[in-house]
Design a protein around this motif. Sequence first.
Motif, mmCIF file in Angstrom:
data_model
loop_
_atom_site.group_PDB
_atom_site.id
_atom_site.type_symbol
_atom_site.label_atom_id
_atom_site.label_comp_id
_atom_site.label_asym_id
_atom_site.label_seq_id
_atom_site.Cartn_x
_atom_site.Cartn_y
_atom_site.Cartn_z
ATOM 1 N N PRO A 122 -1.925 -0.636 -1.311
ATOM 2 C CA PRO A 122 -0.567 -1.515 -0.867
ATOM 3 C C PRO A 122 -1.035 -2.937 -0.693
ATOM 4 N N THR A 123 -0.049 -3.727 -1.085
ATOM 5 C CA THR A 123 0.000 -5.135 -1.026
ATOM 6 C C THR A 123 -0.085 -5.496 0.733
ATOM 7 N N THR A 182 0.957 4.933 -3.991
ATOM 8 C CA THR A 182 0.507 3.960 -2.895
ATOM 9 C C THR A 182 0.411 4.843 -1.702
ATOM 10 N N LEU A 183 1.330 5.759 -1.480
ATOM 11 C CA LEU A 183 1.267 6.512 -0.111
ATOM 12 C C LEU A 183 -0.134 7.179 -0.224
ATOM 13 N N LEU A 184 -0.730 7.568 -1.349
ATOM 14 C CA LEU A 184 -1.969 8.336 -1.288
ATOM 15 C C LEU A 184 -3.037 7.246 -1.134
ATOM 16 N N THR A 217 4.904 -2.822 0.751
ATOM 17 C CA THR A 217 5.071 -3.521 -0.653
ATOM 18 C C THR A 217 3.913 -3.237 -1.562
ATOM 19 N N LYS A 218 4.149 -3.148 -2.809
ATOM 20 C CA LYS A 218 3.192 -3.360 -3.693
ATOM 21 C C LYS A 218 3.509 -4.331 -4.740
ATOM 22 N N GLN A 219 2.780 -5.360 -4.908
ATOM 23 C CA GLN A 219 2.894 -6.477 -6.192
ATOM 24 C C GLN A 219 1.285 -6.303 -7.040
#
Length: 320
Positions: A61-62, A54-56, A12-14
């Motif tokens: 990431p949240t 985000t994977l890198l 999750t990324k917010q």
Amino acid sequence: MTDNLLEIRNLTKQFNTPSGTVHAVDDVSFDVPRGSIVGLVGESGSGKTTLGRTLLRLIEPTSGNIHFDGTDLTTLSSTDMREMRRRMQIIFQDPVSSLNPRLKVGDLIAEGLKAYGIGTRKERRDRVAALLEEVGLNADYMDRYPHAFSGGQRQRIGIARALALEPEFIVADESVSALDVSIQAQVLNLLLDLRERRNLTMLFIAHDLSVVNYLCDRVAVMYLGRMMELGPVGDIHSDPAHPYTRALNSAIPMPDPRAVRAREHLTGDIPSPLAPPSGCVFRTRCQHATDICADGRPEPLSAGADHLTYCKRFEDIYDR
């Protein structure tokens, strides 16, 4: 050793903004097998680029976990993550803005080698020459500036730069979308060749399913930060199990202008990630949506061998 180089769980990324919380990536889980090319597709605003970065850990990431070769990247310190980044690189969408116009091509490609203290100046120069030839360019080009090259050549330079540190995993973020169709085909064939010769694993981000169908082994379909469907490229192309995937497929141009294809049209615009719809986030644009679609988040359902769909009405709509 697991067959998966990457295992993403509940990622999750917010982003917090003055207007509220943007749900850019919302509880996404999938695997990337070693040596495979996994396509990540969806409209603009679906969260593809945010997920790839985000994977890198170019974006933090949240919540959730990113396991790379058995190591959870979310637990690594900045020092440990710097070392891990030698094994994972990115090819950017825009081959113009991603290359510093003030640096010669040789210096651009050698940036990573220099940052990690790899080789002498001559060894780095020799390495750059070999990389240029590997991506189909002349080694003499290292002494020129980026403005001297076409878009396709600049993207090859970007690919050479990504390969400089001998990575195992590459995120290709819309890496052919800015190129003419004929040049696209050349770059796609180059990526396939590099995958075979280097045993690379890739996440290929795109909005064009026809490109993904040509290049990838598996496909993950995203919409408004959530996973809609995940499966082998053949299944996603010939027997999609989610209305959104079917709509994307039906928009692919057909080579025969006389051919007729059943269309699943998308109506309206993608909703704001500040206020995603309840239940299935795709329901406000889905011609098959009913009241059940608004009640609770869809759970993954099997649509075949290693094929998942996140559609509550999948069995009713497609008579499974």
